[in-house]
Motif scaffolding. Structure first.
Motif, PDB file in Angstrom:
ATOM      1  N   THR A 342      40.128  36.606  32.168  1.00 37.99           N
ATOM      2  CA  THR A 342      39.709  36.456  33.556  1.00 37.99           C
ATOM      3  C   THR A 342      38.417  37.214  33.812  1.00 37.99           C
ATOM      4  OG1 THR A 342      41.990  36.242  34.325  1.00 37.99           O
ATOM      5  CG2 THR A 342      40.335  36.862  35.964  1.00 37.99           C
ATOM      6  N   TYR A 344      35.447  38.760  36.510  1.00 36.92           N
ATOM      7  CA  TYR A 344      35.441  39.344  37.848  1.00 36.92           C
ATOM      8  C   TYR A 344      33.996  39.538  38.303  1.00 36.92           C
ATOM      9  CZ  TYR A 344      40.224  40.527  36.437  1.00 36.92           C
ATOM     10  OH  TYR A 344      41.527  40.457  35.993  1.00 36.92           O
ATOM     11  N   VAL A 369      40.990  40.724  44.436  1.00 37.46           N
ATOM     12  CA  VAL A 369      42.068  41.313  43.642  1.00 37.46           C
ATOM     13  C   VAL A 369      42.970  42.135  44.550  1.00 37.46           C
ATOM     14  CG1 VAL A 369      40.610  41.389  41.590  1.00 37.46           C
ATOM     15  CG2 VAL A 369      40.755  43.410  43.070  1.00 37.46           C
ATOM     16  N   GLY A 389      43.857  44.597  31.646  1.00 38.72           N
ATOM     17  CA  GLY A 389      43.735  43.709  32.797  1.00 38.72           C
ATOM     18  C   GLY A 389      44.546  44.118  34.007  1.00 38.72           C
ATOM     19  N   THR A 390      45.127  45.338  33.997  1.00 35.55           N
ATOM     20  CA  THR A 390      45.940  45.764  35.141  1.00 35.55           C
ATOM     21  C   THR A 390      45.221  46.794  36.010  1.00 35.55           C
ATOM     22  OG1 THR A 390      46.995  47.519  33.834  1.00 35.55           O
ATOM     23  CG2 THR A 390      48.073  45.352  33.867  1.00 35.55           C
ATOM     24  N   ARG A 391      44.197  47.462  35.478  1.00 33.70           N
ATOM     25  CA  ARG A 391      43.461  48.469  36.230  1.00 33.70           C
ATOM     26  C   ARG A 391      41.972  48.147  36.216  1.00 33.70           C
ATOM     27  NH1 ARG A 391      44.202  54.218  33.970  1.00 33.70           N
ATOM     28  NH2 ARG A 391      43.908  53.131  31.984  1.00 33.70           N
ATOM     29  N   SER A 406      44.808  50.065  40.558  1.00 38.84           N
ATOM     30  CA  SER A 406      45.477  48.867  40.052  1.00 38.84           C
ATOM     31  C   SER A 406      44.830  47.630  40.679  1.00 38.84           C
ATOM     32  CB  SER A 406      46.960  48.904  40.411  1.00 38.84           C
ATOM     33  OG  SER A 406      47.565  47.648  40.146  1.00 38.84           O
ATOM     34  N   THR A 408      46.623  44.668  40.119  1.00 41.25           N
ATOM     35  CA  THR A 408      47.753  43.730  40.068  1.00 41.25           C
ATOM     36  C   THR A 408      48.788  44.026  41.152  1.00 41.25           C
ATOM     37  OG1 THR A 408      48.870  45.125  38.424  1.00 41.25           O
ATOM     38  CG2 THR A 408      47.497  43.299  37.607  1.00 41.25           C
ATOM     39  N   THR A 409      48.761  45.248  41.698  1.00 42.74           N
ATOM     40  CA  THR A 409      49.708  45.620  42.762  1.00 42.74           C
ATOM     41  C   THR A 409      48.960  46.346  43.870  1.00 42.74           C
ATOM     42  OG1 THR A 409      50.214  47.731  41.676  1.00 42.74           O
ATOM     43  CG2 THR A 409      51.628  45.845  41.142  1.00 42.74           C
TER      44      THR A 409
END
Length: 624
Positions: A342, A344, A369, A389-391, A406, A408-409
């Motif tokens: 992905t 960005y 995001v 890919g999470t941070r 993050s 993702t959350t």
């Protein structure tokens, strides 16, 4: 016919000493004479990596004049003649014995230019000096390492004398003084040699690092080894001098192929058996497994062979260990998850946006995001995404603060992990550079505060930041941007000195200190010496970069370069106006992303042209 071949042909020589064989059609990859009798027999196809142009050396004719002797030798150096036996026929007996073509290669921009002889240079011996010249762009040492340089004038001489002919009556002109190694134009060099990545383990880590070298496209004239065997031999010889301080070679010192081995082929199960000249008790267990992993990943770069499994054998022919491609993959710096990467970017409101991966055309090509970096509460100037890919890390729009969050959350905005030493009123160009993550999870950024420039690393993106030792970072040097390789061993740097921005590759070294780890970036090497200026760089695989820059007197271009600075004519990408930043995925099957002042965020799929994706946006990135 290559440019170098045309140059040689245009010299107006009385006798040609080269035959260029070019085969047309999709089925042929080599040339041969056509027999006019005999039975029809099945033949094996040539390796897909074979060049379609072959050069054959021709021995000097009787009573050849000295001009033809020099020209014939220069051309014979470009051939695949075993042992360079024909090239040696142009030399005196003493020179033929002392010449070592495997010692080094001098690479010139074009084929060496031979001037007319100075007949008065050697009146006593009645010899003649033939000046040869060109623009030197690189050398290749005896360990196959390519070392580029800014083009410089190259001038040498070939000395020719008369010696008794074989019949003992006449005299023949022969060369008794010549430059060391091979001297080749770039076109001939790239026709005969190909870049291959050897792999070694990062010091103290289970992660493989690419170490590019050049091997012969076909059989090596000196060793008689095929490309697979050359590659295995090069790996066993150890890392190149530049990379050695940062990597480990876990196999025993002196490990080499069993004597006499010149060809290695896979069986019907795509298993490559590698016979080594070493006792089994010296490299069993984990040592053997790690060497097998190095070989599997290294041989994955060769188009002429498919290796799914490696079997290492000891000096007696016994099997020590076997390893499959899937098992070796666990040591790669970027593992193939089978999912698209992905990309960005940052939109006009300073929010971090995610693009649809894989060049997909969707109704919403970009979405913010999750988390604080996507909300725009703290407008961003640049971002970087961790390899998992999470941070992500974001530098504030004013260049003053570095945040990690993050993506993702949802979570609250955390305090910055690092702040610039520049005053709040300072120009943002004198504050923080765009950040970069390595595959170990460490975060890197340069603080460009005037009088206190420094490079820092934040362990795991959350720990106490460490100032990196940078002996090259002087007051007159400015870090425009930095990109760290996935393996965490190499750093691509855009440095501005005296108004010129160049691309340098630095080696990252880590040592345990009394209180904290000591980290250094040292031994910078030019990676694009022929470019007058470079404006953007991105890693595009284990040892490849995509670069935006200009050659002297040229226009902006986007091209691929190896980290050792080598390139090829096919590496230039379709043109695009006003590119400020380019970002490449790890896999070459996915799209390049760029920011263009005219077209916003654009992408380039393999084999296609640039296509607009989002009308406005800046600093596109892939994880890393």
């Amino acid at each position: 016919m290559s440019a170098d071949a045309r140059k040689r042909a245009g010299r107006g020589r009385s006798g040609r000493t080269l035959v260029l064989a070019a085969c047309g059609g999709l089925l042929a990859t080599g040339c041969a004479t056509m027999p006019d009798s005999g039975d029809v027999q099945a033949v094996r196809g040539a390796n897909p990596g074979d060049s379609q142009v072959r050069v054959y050396a021709v021995a000097p004719r009787d009573n050849a004049n000295p001009d033809d002797i020099v020209d014939g030798f220069l051309e014979a150096m470009t051939s695949d003649d075993p042992g360079f036996a024909t090239a040696r026929k142009y030399l005196t007996e003493r020179a033929a014995k002392s010449w070592k073509p495997e010692q080094s290669i001098t690479v010139l921009a074009t084929a060496p230019d031979r001037k007319g002889a100075d007949r008065n240079a050697d009146p006593e011996n009645q010899g003649r000096d033939y000046p040869i010249s060109g623009r030197k762009i690189a050398t290749v040492d005896g360990r196959h390492s390519y070392q580029p340089n800014s083009p410089v004038d190259y001038t040498q001489a070939i000395h020719v004398v008369q010696e008794p002919a074989a019949n003992g009556k006449d005299k023949e002109w022969r060369i008794d003084g010549l430059p060391p190694g091979l001297v080749l134009g770039e076109a001939d060099f790239l026709r005969n040699y190909r870049s291959v990545n050897k792999y070694y383990f990062a010091s103290g880590e289970d992660m493989l690092v690419a170490d590019p070298v050049y091997i012969r496209q076909r059989q090596d004239p000196v060793t008689r080894m095929d490309p697979v065997t050359q590659t295995v031999k090069a790996l066993l010889e150890g890392p190149t001098h530049w990379l050695r301080p940062a990597v480990d070679a876990p196999f025993p010192s002196g490990t080499q192929l069993k004597g006499g081995v010149t060809s290695l082929t896979t069986d019907d199960q795509s298993t490559l058996k590698v016979p080594l000249d070493v006792e089994a008790d010296r490299f069993g267990g984990e040592v053997c497994r790690r060497l097998a992993a190095q070989l599997l990943v290294t041989l994955g770069d060769l188009p002429s062979v498919r290796v799914d499994q490696v079997e290492l054998q000891d000096v007696g022919g016994g099997t020590v260990c076997r390893l499959g491609k899937g098992q070796a993959a666990e040591f790669e710096a970027v593992r193939d998850t089978g999912q698209d990467e992905t990309p960005y970017f940052v939109d006009d409101e300073g929010r971090m946006m995610a693009l649809a991966p894989g060049g997909k055309d969707v109704a919403e090509p970009a979405t913010a995001v999750p988390g604080p970096l996507g909300k725009g509460l703290m407008p961003l100037g640049s971002v970087a995404v961790a390899r998992g890919g999470t941070r992500a890390a974001g530098v504030s729009a004013d260049g003053g603060s570095l945040y990690v969050s993050s993506i993702t959350t949802e979570q609250e905005q955390m305090p910055p992990v690092f702040k610039s030493g520049s005053a709040v009123t300072a120009d943002k160009r004198d504050r923080l550079s765009p950040p970069s993550w390595d595959g170990r999870g460490d975060l890197w950024v340069a603080d460009r505060a005037r009088g206190h420039q420094r490079l820092v690393v934040v362990p795991d993106g959350t720990g106490k930041w460490i100032e990196v030792r940078t002996p090259w970072l002087t007051e007159d040097t400015r870090v425009e941007s930095l990109r760290v390789s996935a393996d965490g061993v190499r750093m691509a740097l855009l440095l501005t000195r005296e108004g010129r921005t160049t691309l340098q590759i630095g080696r990252i070294e880590r040592q345990d200190g009394a209180d904290e780890q000591v980290v250094s970036v040292v031994d910078l090497q030019p990676a694009a010496p022929r470019m007058e200026s470079v404006s953007s760089v991105s890693w595009a695989g284990p040892s490849r970069l995509v670069v935006v820059g200009r050659e002297a007197g040229g226009v902006q271009q986007i091209r691929y370069l190896q980290t050792d600075g080598s390139t090829s004519a096919s590496s230039v990408l379709p043109g695009l106006n006003g590119v400020s930043v380019v970002a490449a995925p790890h896999r070459e099957t996915e799209a390049l992303i760029a920011a263009s002042g005219n077209d916003g965020i654009v992408r380039l799929m393999p084999g296609a042209n640039w296509q607009p994706v989002v009308k406005s946006g800046t600093v596109p990135v892939y994880p890393g």
